[in-house]
Write a protein that holds these residues in place. Structure first.
Motif, PDB file in Angstrom:
ATOM      1  N   GLY A  74       0.816  -1.200   0.000  1.00  0.00           N
ATOM      2  CA  GLY A  74       0.000   0.000   0.000  1.00  0.00           C
ATOM      3  C   GLY A  74       0.854   1.256   0.000  1.00  0.00           C
ATOM      4  O   GLY A  74       2.070   1.186  -0.169  1.00  0.00           O
ATOM      5  N   PRO A  75       0.224   2.402   0.196  1.00  0.00           N
ATOM      6  CA  PRO A  75      -1.192   2.569   0.557  1.00  0.00           C
ATOM      7  C   PRO A  75      -2.137   2.367  -0.632  1.00  0.00           C
ATOM      8  O   PRO A  75      -1.793   2.689  -1.757  1.00  0.00           O
ATOM      9  N   TYR A  76      -3.320   1.832  -0.320  1.00  0.00           N
ATOM     10  CA  TYR A  76      -4.386   1.655  -1.292  1.00  0.00           C
ATOM     11  C   TYR A  76      -5.556   2.547  -0.885  1.00  0.00           C
ATOM     12  O   TYR A  76      -5.820   2.732   0.302  1.00  0.00           O
ATOM     13  N   LEU A  77      -6.245   3.078  -1.870  1.00  0.00           N
ATOM     14  CA  LEU A  77      -7.284   4.078  -1.629  1.00  0.00           C
ATOM     15  C   LEU A  77      -8.672   3.490  -1.866  1.00  0.00           C
ATOM     16  O   LEU A  77      -8.904   2.808  -2.861  1.00  0.00           O
ATOM     17  N   PHE A  78      -9.605   3.785  -0.929  1.00  0.00           N
ATOM     18  CA  PHE A  78     -10.973   3.273  -1.015  1.00  0.00           C
ATOM     19  C   PHE A  78     -11.957   4.360  -0.603  1.00  0.00           C
ATOM     20  O   PHE A  78     -11.616   5.268   0.153  1.00  0.00           O
ATOM     21  N   GLN A  79     -13.193   4.208  -1.072  1.00  0.00           N
ATOM     22  CA  GLN A  79     -14.218   5.187  -0.732  1.00  0.00           C
ATOM     23  C   GLN A  79     -14.861   4.899   0.621  1.00  0.00           C
ATOM     24  O   GLN A  79     -15.394   5.808   1.252  1.00  0.00           O
ATOM     25  N   THR A  80     -14.844   3.638   1.066  1.00  0.00           N
ATOM     26  CA  THR A  80     -15.437   3.287   2.356  1.00  0.00           C
ATOM     27  C   THR A  80     -14.502   2.355   3.114  1.00  0.00           C
ATOM     28  O   THR A  80     -13.652   1.678   2.518  1.00  0.00           O
ATOM     29  N   ARG A  81     -14.689   2.287   4.429  1.00  0.00           N
ATOM     30  CA  ARG A  81     -13.896   1.372   5.245  1.00  0.00           C
ATOM     31  C   ARG A  81     -14.239  -0.075   4.903  1.00  0.00           C
ATOM     32  O   ARG A  81     -13.372  -0.955   4.926  1.00  0.00           O
ATOM     33  N   ALA A  82     -15.510  -0.323   4.581  1.00  0.00           N
ATOM     34  CA  ALA A  82     -15.934  -1.679   4.224  1.00  0.00           C
ATOM     35  C   ALA A  82     -15.200  -2.172   2.983  1.00  0.00           C
ATOM     36  O   ALA A  82     -14.821  -3.347   2.897  1.00  0.00           O
ATOM     37  N   GLU A  83     -14.975  -1.286   2.009  1.00  0.00           N
ATOM     38  CA  GLU A  83     -14.252  -1.677   0.804  1.00  0.00           C
ATOM     39  C   GLU A  83     -12.800  -2.013   1.129  1.00  0.00           C
ATOM     40  O   GLU A  83     -12.226  -2.947   0.566  1.00  0.00           O
ATOM     41  N   ALA A  84     -12.197  -1.240   2.046  1.00  0.00           N
ATOM     42  CA  ALA A  84     -10.818  -1.510   2.450  1.00  0.00           C
ATOM     43  C   ALA A  84     -10.719  -2.868   3.139  1.00  0.00           C
ATOM     44  O   ALA A  84      -9.800  -3.654   2.874  1.00  0.00           O
ATOM     45  N   LEU A  85     -11.677  -3.170   4.026  1.00  0.00           N
ATOM     46  CA  LEU A  85     -11.678  -4.461   4.712  1.00  0.00           C
ATOM     47  C   LEU A  85     -11.911  -5.611   3.735  1.00  0.00           C
ATOM     48  O   LEU A  85     -11.319  -6.683   3.874  1.00  0.00           O
ATOM     49  N   GLU A  86     -12.773  -5.398   2.752  1.00  0.00           N
ATOM     50  CA  GLU A  86     -13.040  -6.436   1.758  1.00  0.00           C
ATOM     51  C   GLU A  86     -11.773  -6.764   0.974  1.00  0.00           C
ATOM     52  O   GLU A  86     -11.465  -7.930   0.710  1.00  0.00           O
ATOM     53  N   SER A  87     -11.024  -5.729   0.610  1.00  0.00           N
ATOM     54  CA  SER A  87      -9.777  -5.942  -0.113  1.00  0.00           C
ATOM     55  C   SER A  87      -8.761  -6.680   0.760  1.00  0.00           C
ATOM     56  O   SER A  87      -8.074  -7.597   0.299  1.00  0.00           O
ATOM     57  N   LEU A  88      -8.677  -6.291   2.028  1.00  0.00           N
ATOM     58  CA  LEU A  88      -7.751  -6.955   2.944  1.00  0.00           C
ATOM     59  C   LEU A  88      -8.180  -8.398   3.200  1.00  0.00           C
ATOM     60  O   LEU A  88      -7.342  -9.295   3.340  1.00  0.00           O
ATOM     61  N   TRP A  89      -9.494  -8.635   3.255  1.00  0.00           N
ATOM     62  CA  TRP A  89      -9.998  -9.995   3.444  1.00  0.00           C
ATOM     63  C   TRP A  89      -9.585 -10.905   2.286  1.00  0.00           C
ATOM     64  O   TRP A  89      -9.221 -12.066   2.494  1.00  0.00           O
ATOM     65  N   ASN A  90      -9.622 -10.390   1.075  1.00  0.00           N
ATOM     66  CA  ASN A  90      -9.203 -11.188  -0.078  1.00  0.00           C
ATOM     67  C   ASN A  90      -7.751 -11.642   0.073  1.00  0.00           C
ATOM     68  O   ASN A  90      -7.388 -12.748  -0.349  1.00  0.00           O
ATOM     69  N   TYR A  91      -6.939 -10.782   0.673  1.00  0.00           N
ATOM     70  CA  TYR A  91      -5.537 -11.143   0.906  1.00  0.00           C
ATOM     71  C   TYR A  91      -5.416 -12.169   2.035  1.00  0.00           C
ATOM     72  O   TYR A  91      -4.781 -13.218   1.876  1.00  0.00           O
ATOM     73  N   VAL A  92      -6.033 -11.875   3.175  1.00  0.00           N
ATOM     74  CA  VAL A  92      -5.887 -12.726   4.357  1.00  0.00           C
ATOM     75  C   VAL A  92      -6.488 -14.112   4.133  1.00  0.00           C
ATOM     76  O   VAL A  92      -5.904 -15.131   4.529  1.00  0.00           O
ATOM     77  N   SER A  93      -7.660 -14.176   3.497  1.00  0.00           N
ATOM     78  CA  SER A  93      -8.310 -15.474   3.289  1.00  0.00           C
ATOM     79  C   SER A  93      -7.505 -16.364   2.350  1.00  0.00           C
ATOM     80  O   SER A  93      -7.684 -17.586   2.337  1.00  0.00           O
ATOM     81  N   GLY A  94      -6.624 -15.761   1.563  1.00  0.00           N
ATOM     82  CA  GLY A  94      -5.732 -16.555   0.727  1.00  0.00           C
ATOM     83  C   GLY A  94      -4.462 -16.956   1.455  1.00  0.00           C
ATOM     84  O   GLY A  94      -3.864 -17.999   1.154  1.00  0.00           O
ATOM     85  N   ARG A  95      -4.043 -16.141   2.428  1.00  0.00           N
ATOM     86  CA  ARG A  95      -2.814 -16.424   3.164  1.00  0.00           C
ATOM     87  C   ARG A  95      -3.012 -17.496   4.238  1.00  0.00           C
ATOM     88  O   ARG A  95      -2.121 -18.320   4.466  1.00  0.00           O
ATOM     89  N   ILE A  96      -4.160 -17.489   4.907  1.00  0.00           N
ATOM     90  CA  ILE A  96      -4.360 -18.416   6.025  1.00  0.00           C
ATOM     91  C   ILE A  96      -4.206 -19.881   5.596  1.00  0.00           C
ATOM     92  O   ILE A  96      -3.487 -20.646   6.257  1.00  0.00           O
ATOM     93  N   PRO A  97      -4.847 -20.345   4.518  1.00  0.00           N
ATOM     94  CA  PRO A  97      -4.657 -21.750   4.127  1.00  0.00           C
ATOM     95  C   PRO A  97      -3.209 -22.071   3.784  1.00  0.00           C
ATOM     96  O   PRO A  97      -2.771 -23.219   3.938  1.00  0.00           O
ATOM     97  N   ALA A  98      -2.451 -21.076   3.330  1.00  0.00           N
ATOM     98  CA  ALA A  98      -1.087 -21.334   2.882  1.00  0.00           C
ATOM     99  C   ALA A  98      -0.084 -21.366   4.024  1.00  0.00           C
ATOM    100  O   ALA A  98       0.929 -22.063   3.938  1.00  0.00           O
ATOM    101  N   CYS A  99      -0.352 -20.618   5.104  1.00  0.00           N
ATOM    102  CA  CYS A  99       0.695 -20.485   6.122  1.00  0.00           C
ATOM    103  C   CYS A  99       0.273 -20.855   7.539  1.00  0.00           C
ATOM    104  O   CYS A  99       1.132 -21.110   8.385  1.00  0.00           O
ATOM    105  N   CYS A 100      -1.024 -20.867   7.839  1.00  0.00           N
ATOM    106  CA  CYS A 100      -1.404 -21.108   9.237  1.00  0.00           C
ATOM    107  C   CYS A 100      -2.779 -21.763   9.343  1.00  0.00           C
ATOM    108  O   CYS A 100      -3.608 -21.360  10.162  1.00  0.00           O
TER     109      CYS A 100
END
Length: 207
Positions: A35-61
């Motif tokens: 980042g930084p990445y720009l979003f119009q709402t906090r929900a959009e920022a969390l959705e983008s971060l969720w796409n990252y985290v939900s892909g990382r968890i199966p791979a590492c923990c």
């Protein structure tokens, strides 16, 4: 994984930026900034971060997450350790809890991991001083020709500056508030400056 915020132009008065630090691979000891990445709402920022985290968890923990799933308020129906249905069933509130858990888990003695979503509200621009009408008097020394300019400015000195921008060779006398006009409150001695002796000699004009 790359997170992007491709979309329409941002017209919202309030915007949100997302920045997070995490190791790019399980073997990395150092975290990389994303980042930084720009979003119009906090929900959009969390959705983008969720796409990252939900892909990382199966791979590492995956196993640590499975063990903590119930404490995060998630339903665990499959005891085989498959975390895919758990992640897919998470609602918005649970997703944020999972994101928090992931970064707390990843933050250890070797690697710093965290995320930050910041709200940005632009401050109102300072109000400009209102412009008013001014009359500016001056002349040209080389020819003696006088002039009266009408300009809009914030004060008398600013009025002379505005006039001078279009008359760089002129000499200035004064500026007065309002729009003064020749033969309506203002009289010029002539086309240019007139000396006192000439005025005294032309008593039929200057009377």
């Amino acid at each position: 994984m790359t997170i992007s915020s491709n979309g329409p132009r941002f017209n919202a008065s309030t915007l949100f930026t997302l920045v997070f630090f995490d190791r790019s691979r399980d073997s990395d000891a150092e975290a990389a900034m994303n980042g930084p990445y720009l979003f119009q709402t906090r929900a959009e920022a969390l959705e983008s971060l969720w796409n990252y985290v939900s892909g990382r968890i199966p791979a590492c923990c995956a196993d640590p997450f499975f063990d903590e799933a119930e404490s995060l308020g998630l339903e665990v129906e499959d005891e085989t350790g498959d975390i895919t249905p758990i992640l897919e069933s998470a609602n918005a509130e649970q997703r944020e809890a999972i994101i928090d858990w992931y970064f707390e888990y990843s933050d250890d003695d070797e690697t710093e991991a965290f995320y930050e979503i910041t709200e940005h509200t632009p401050s109102a621009p300072e109000s400009e001083e209102p412009l008013e009408n001014y009359s500016v008097f001056g002349f040209y020394e080389e020819t003696g020709q006088s002039f009266l300019d009408h300009v809009q400015a914030s004060n008398e000195y600013d009025a002379m500056r505005v006039s001078a921008e279009s008359r760089p060779d002129a000499t200035y006398l004064c500026a007065m508030a309002g729009l003064l006009r020749e033969s309506a409150g203002v009289a010029f001695a002539g086309e240019g400056v007139v000396d006192a002796q000439t005025i005294l000699e032309q008593s039929d004009v200057f009377c």
